[in-house]
Design an enzyme around this catalytic site. Structure first.
Site, mmCIF file in Angstrom:
data_model
loop_
_atom_site.group_PDB
_atom_site.id
_atom_site.type_symbol
_atom_site.label_atom_id
_atom_site.label_comp_id
_atom_site.label_asym_id
_atom_site.label_seq_id
_atom_site.Cartn_x
_atom_site.Cartn_y
_atom_site.Cartn_z
ATOM 1 C CB THR A 132 -0.907 -0.008 1.247
ATOM 2 O OG1 THR A 132 -1.510 1.263 1.421
ATOM 3 C CG2 THR A 132 -0.110 -0.309 2.519
ATOM 4 C CG ASP A 133 -1.208 4.996 -0.892
ATOM 5 O OD1 ASP A 133 -1.718 4.371 0.052
ATOM 6 O OD2 ASP A 133 -1.838 5.860 -1.558
ATOM 7 C CD GLU A 134 -3.319 3.653 4.649
ATOM 8 O OE1 GLU A 134 -3.034 3.522 5.843
ATOM 9 O OE2 GLU A 134 -4.477 3.705 4.208
ATOM 10 C CE1 TYR A 158 -3.304 -2.546 5.960
ATOM 11 C CE2 TYR A 158 -3.145 -0.204 5.423
ATOM 12 C CZ TYR A 158 -3.226 -1.522 5.017
ATOM 13 O OH TYR A 158 -3.212 -1.825 3.677
ATOM 14 C CE LYS A 162 0.033 -4.540 3.093
ATOM 15 N NZ LYS A 162 -0.323 -5.879 2.534
HETATM 16 P P1 NAD Z 1 -9.682 -7.109 2.557
HETATM 17 O O1 NAD Z 1 -9.633 -6.830 4.021
HETATM 18 O O2 NAD Z 1 -10.914 -6.812 1.797
HETATM 19 O O3 NAD Z 1 -9.332 -8.644 2.293
HETATM 20 C C1 NAD Z 1 -8.314 -9.320 2.950
HETATM 21 C C2 NAD Z 1 -8.508 -10.813 2.733
HETATM 22 O O4 NAD Z 1 -7.437 -11.499 3.383
HETATM 23 C C3 NAD Z 1 -9.814 -11.356 3.328
HETATM 24 O O5 NAD Z 1 -10.444 -12.225 2.416
HETATM 25 C C4 NAD Z 1 -9.366 -12.115 4.563
HETATM 26 O O6 NAD Z 1 -10.207 -13.213 4.902
HETATM 27 C C5 NAD Z 1 -7.983 -12.583 4.143
HETATM 28 N N1 NAD Z 1 -7.079 -12.843 5.277
HETATM 29 C C6 NAD Z 1 -6.896 -12.057 6.370
HETATM 30 N N2 NAD Z 1 -5.991 -12.630 7.195
HETATM 31 C C7 NAD Z 1 -5.611 -13.789 6.590
HETATM 32 C C8 NAD Z 1 -4.679 -14.814 6.940
HETATM 33 N N3 NAD Z 1 -4.003 -14.766 8.088
HETATM 34 N N4 NAD Z 1 -4.510 -15.842 6.103
HETATM 35 C C9 NAD Z 1 -5.219 -15.919 4.941
HETATM 36 N N5 NAD Z 1 -6.117 -14.989 4.568
HETATM 37 C C10 NAD Z 1 -6.296 -13.929 5.380
HETATM 38 O O7 NAD Z 1 -8.441 -6.327 1.954
HETATM 39 P P2 NAD Z 1 -8.267 -5.683 0.499
HETATM 40 O O8 NAD Z 1 -8.755 -4.283 0.541
HETATM 41 O O9 NAD Z 1 -8.782 -6.606 -0.523
HETATM 42 O O10 NAD Z 1 -6.668 -5.607 0.418
HETATM 43 C C11 NAD Z 1 -5.910 -6.683 -0.128
HETATM 44 C C12 NAD Z 1 -4.442 -6.339 -0.053
HETATM 45 O O11 NAD Z 1 -4.195 -5.143 -0.775
HETATM 46 C C13 NAD Z 1 -3.949 -6.069 1.372
HETATM 47 O O12 NAD Z 1 -2.675 -6.602 1.498
HETATM 48 C C14 NAD Z 1 -3.927 -4.547 1.482
HETATM 49 O O13 NAD Z 1 -2.939 -4.137 2.388
HETATM 50 C C15 NAD Z 1 -3.562 -4.180 0.058
HETATM 51 N N6 NAD Z 1 -4.037 -2.868 -0.409
HETATM 52 C C16 NAD Z 1 -5.339 -2.491 -0.247
HETATM 53 C C17 NAD Z 1 -5.759 -1.269 -0.760
HETATM 54 C C18 NAD Z 1 -7.195 -0.813 -0.641
HETATM 55 O O14 NAD Z 1 -7.496 0.333 -0.961
HETATM 56 N N7 NAD Z 1 -8.139 -1.657 -0.220
HETATM 57 C C19 NAD Z 1 -4.850 -0.425 -1.415
HETATM 58 C C20 NAD Z 1 -3.510 -0.845 -1.539
HETATM 59 C C21 NAD Z 1 -3.125 -2.071 -1.045
HETATM 60 O O1 DAU Z 2 -4.117 4.015 0.661
HETATM 61 C C1 DAU Z 2 -4.372 2.637 0.557
HETATM 62 C C2 DAU Z 2 -5.167 2.181 1.756
HETATM 63 O O2 DAU Z 2 -6.490 2.655 1.554
HETATM 64 C C3 DAU Z 2 -5.148 0.674 1.967
HETATM 65 O O3 DAU Z 2 -3.846 0.257 2.255
HETATM 66 C C4 DAU Z 2 -6.078 0.278 3.111
HETATM 67 O O4 DAU Z 2 -6.135 -1.141 3.214
HETATM 68 C C5 DAU Z 2 -7.461 0.806 2.801
HETATM 69 O O5 DAU Z 2 -8.337 0.520 3.886
HETATM 70 C C6 DAU Z 2 -7.426 2.314 2.554
HETATM 71 O O6 DAU Z 2 -7.096 3.024 3.799
HETATM 72 P P1 DAU Z 2 -7.811 4.399 4.186
HETATM 73 O O7 DAU Z 2 -7.702 4.585 5.638
HETATM 74 O O8 DAU Z 2 -7.347 5.500 3.307
HETATM 75 O O9 DAU Z 2 -9.317 4.019 3.726
HETATM 76 P P2 DAU Z 2 -10.742 4.284 4.418
HETATM 77 O O10 DAU Z 2 -11.780 3.923 3.413
HETATM 78 O O11 DAU Z 2 -10.840 3.688 5.776
HETATM 79 O O12 DAU Z 2 -10.753 5.862 4.594
HETATM 80 C C7 DAU Z 2 -10.570 6.733 3.488
HETATM 81 C C8 DAU Z 2 -10.547 8.144 4.020
HETATM 82 O O13 DAU Z 2 -11.874 8.465 4.510
HETATM 83 C C9 DAU Z 2 -9.620 8.321 5.212
HETATM 84 O O14 DAU Z 2 -9.035 9.612 5.130
HETATM 85 C C10 DAU Z 2 -10.545 8.240 6.430
HETATM 86 C C11 DAU Z 2 -11.851 8.797 5.896
HETATM 87 N N1 DAU Z 2 -13.088 8.204 6.500
HETATM 88 C C12 DAU Z 2 -13.177 6.856 6.573
HETATM 89 C C13 DAU Z 2 -14.289 6.271 7.136
HETATM 90 C C14 DAU Z 2 -14.416 4.757 7.233
HETATM 91 C C15 DAU Z 2 -14.096 9.040 6.923
HETATM 92 O O15 DAU Z 2 -14.006 10.281 6.816
HETATM 93 N N2 DAU Z 2 -15.225 8.454 7.456
HETATM 94 C C16 DAU Z 2 -15.359 7.112 7.608
HETATM 95 O O16 DAU Z 2 -16.402 6.650 8.147
#
Ligand code: NAD
Ligand code: DAU
Length: 354
Positions: A132-134, A158, A162
């Site tokens: 992730t970019d975080e 988190y 990562k």
């Molecule tokens: P998600 O939370 O929707 O899904 C995670 C999945 O991993 C789930 O199906 C869960 O059951 C499984 N999991 C959790 N712990 C596990 C374990 N110990 N063993 C096997 N499976 C396990 O997450 P997502 O949003 O789909 O993100 C997927 C990946 O991409 C993550 O690594 C996250 O850090 C990365 N990522 C997410 C975003 C985003 O915006 N959602 C952006 C950049 C990177």
């Molecule tokens: O940048 C990539 C990341 O994006 C991934 O690595 C993470 O897995 C993914 O969860 C996401 O993280 P964020 O914290 O950016 O996503 P989230 O949807 O939780 O929140 C997006 C923005 O909105 C953040 O600035 C917090 C804000 N927010 C979030 C929630 C849930 C609100 O203002 N209200 C809310 O209820």
């Protein structure tokens, strides 16, 4: 075949569906099915022999060793993680367990398997880590976007977990020679996104007539990418990425949170107007901020564009419209994921903010 971990989550399931729509190469899908994992995401693959699902933990070395020996994948793609920042603030333990310890165990099992391959297979093998970019921390308003050379400066449990996993992946290349690739992507949105995250939460709450919680002043900036574009980037990096390299993935779509919320409301006003004629924007409610809330993320995606010719197919405008439409057409999916565990989380996270 390829081994995908976390393939029942948001991005993982989109990836598996897209992969099998494009190729007949089978997918072994290992997922623990935490609250975020949902087999309903993969319902369209029922009876499809190209998809082998195994419920299990990436930290279970015995299971991993036997799956790798039995299925002999040519690549492992690690999506599995605890992914929600707010949950990591309430309880970091699971994040360390899966994102750090789990990744280390996965790397160890994959390394042993990789070493058992013949030379040709060993050379072709890849371990792709989805990050992730975080991990890069927070940007000031005028700072240039994150490049692959930025220092890792994670600020939440988190992102720290990562960043630790990214370091482990790097170490397994340098120490053991494991052919790894890492992608660091910005915020994804699209179908099958669990409604604890901003965009699906806003859609679901709006339709339910509930408040739309905006943390702090709502001016935090995220850089949004349609999930299918993230999937195409991962496919491209797997296909042509240089071993040991990091590729930042993003859509050049920096937006303040309040603009995202307003955009979703405007689309809902058009596609599913409220019965009383008022805008969904009237449901917006500013709530207490996230502790340590990162102010701005922005991805410089020049490297993946230049080296691998990858480009996103969606603009933010086309992607967000598709997303809102998907939620309107898939209300049953939303109802099913709103389990008891989900309701408990909503109570824990929002009760103290109001
Ligand atoms: P998600 O939370 O929707 O899904 C995670 C999945 O991993 C789930 O199906 C869960 O059951 C499984 N999991 C959790 N712990 C596990 C374990 N110990 N063993 C096997 N499976 C396990 O997450 P997502 O949003 O789909 O993100 C997927 C990946 O991409 C993550 O690594 C996250 O850090 C990365 N990522 C997410 C975003 C985003 O915006 N959602 C952006 C950049 C990177
Ligand atoms: O940048 C990539 C990341 O994006 C991934 O690595 C993470 O897995 C993914 O969860 C996401 O993280 P964020 O914290 O950016 O996503 P989230 O949807 O939780 O929140 C997006 C923005 O909105 C953040 O600035 C917090 C804000 N927010 C979030 C929630 C849930 C609100 O203002 N209200 C809310 O209820």
């Amino acid at each position: 075949m390829i081994l995908v971990t976390g393939g029942a989550g948001f991005i993982g399931s989109n990836f598996v569906l897209d992969w099998l729509a494009r190729t007949d190469e089978a997918v072994l899908n290992l997922d623990k099915l935490t609250y975020a994992g949902n087999l309903e995401n993969l319902a369209s693959l029922q009876g499809d022999a190209r998809h082998v699902f195994v419920q299990g933990d990436i930290g279970d070395s015995t299971l991993l060793d036997s799956l790798l020996t039995q299925h002999r994948p040519r690549a492992v793609l690690n999506f599995a993680a605890e992914s929600h920042v707010d949950r990591s603030i309430h309880g970091p333990e699971d994040f360390i367990q899966t994102n750090v310890v789990g990744t280390m165990r996965l790397l160890q099992s994959v390394r042993a398997y990789w070493q058992s391959l013949d030379e040709k297979q060993r050379t072709a093998f890849r371990f792709l880590h989805v990050s992730t970019d975080e991990v890069y921390g927070s940007l000031s308003p005028t700072a240039p976007a994150f490049t692959e050379n930025n220092k890792l400066e994670p600020n939440s449990p988190y992102s720290a977990s990562k960043a630790a996993s990214d370091h482990l992946v790097r170490a397994w290349l340098h120490t053991y020679g494991l052919p790894v690739l890492t992608t660091n992507c910005s915020n994804n949105y699209g179908p099958l996104h669990f409604p604890e995250k901003l965009i699906p939460l806003i859609i679901v709450n709006a339709l339910a007539g509930k408040p739309l919680p905006v943390y702090g002043d709502g001016l935090q900036i995220r850089d949004w990418l349609y999930v299918k574009d993230h999937c195409s980037a991962i496919r491209r990096v797997l296909e042509a990425g240089r071993v040991g390299e990091i590729y930042n993935v993003g859509g050049w779509n920096e937006k303040p949170n309040i603009d995202i919320v307003n955009t979703v409301c405007t689309l809902l006003d058009e596609l599913r107007p409220r019965g009383d004629g008022a805008s969904y924007k009237t449901q917006i409610s500013y709530v207490q901020d996230r502790p340590g809330h990162d102010r701005r993320y922005a991805i410089d995606a020049s490297k993946i564009e230049r080296e691998l010719g990858w480009r996103p197919a969606e603009t933010f405008e086309s992607g967000i419209r598709k997303t809102v439409q998907w939620y309107l057409e898939n209300q049953a999916w939303v109802t099913h994921v709103q389990s008891g565990a989900y309701r408990d989380w909503v109570q824990t996270n929002y009760a103290r903010r109001s």
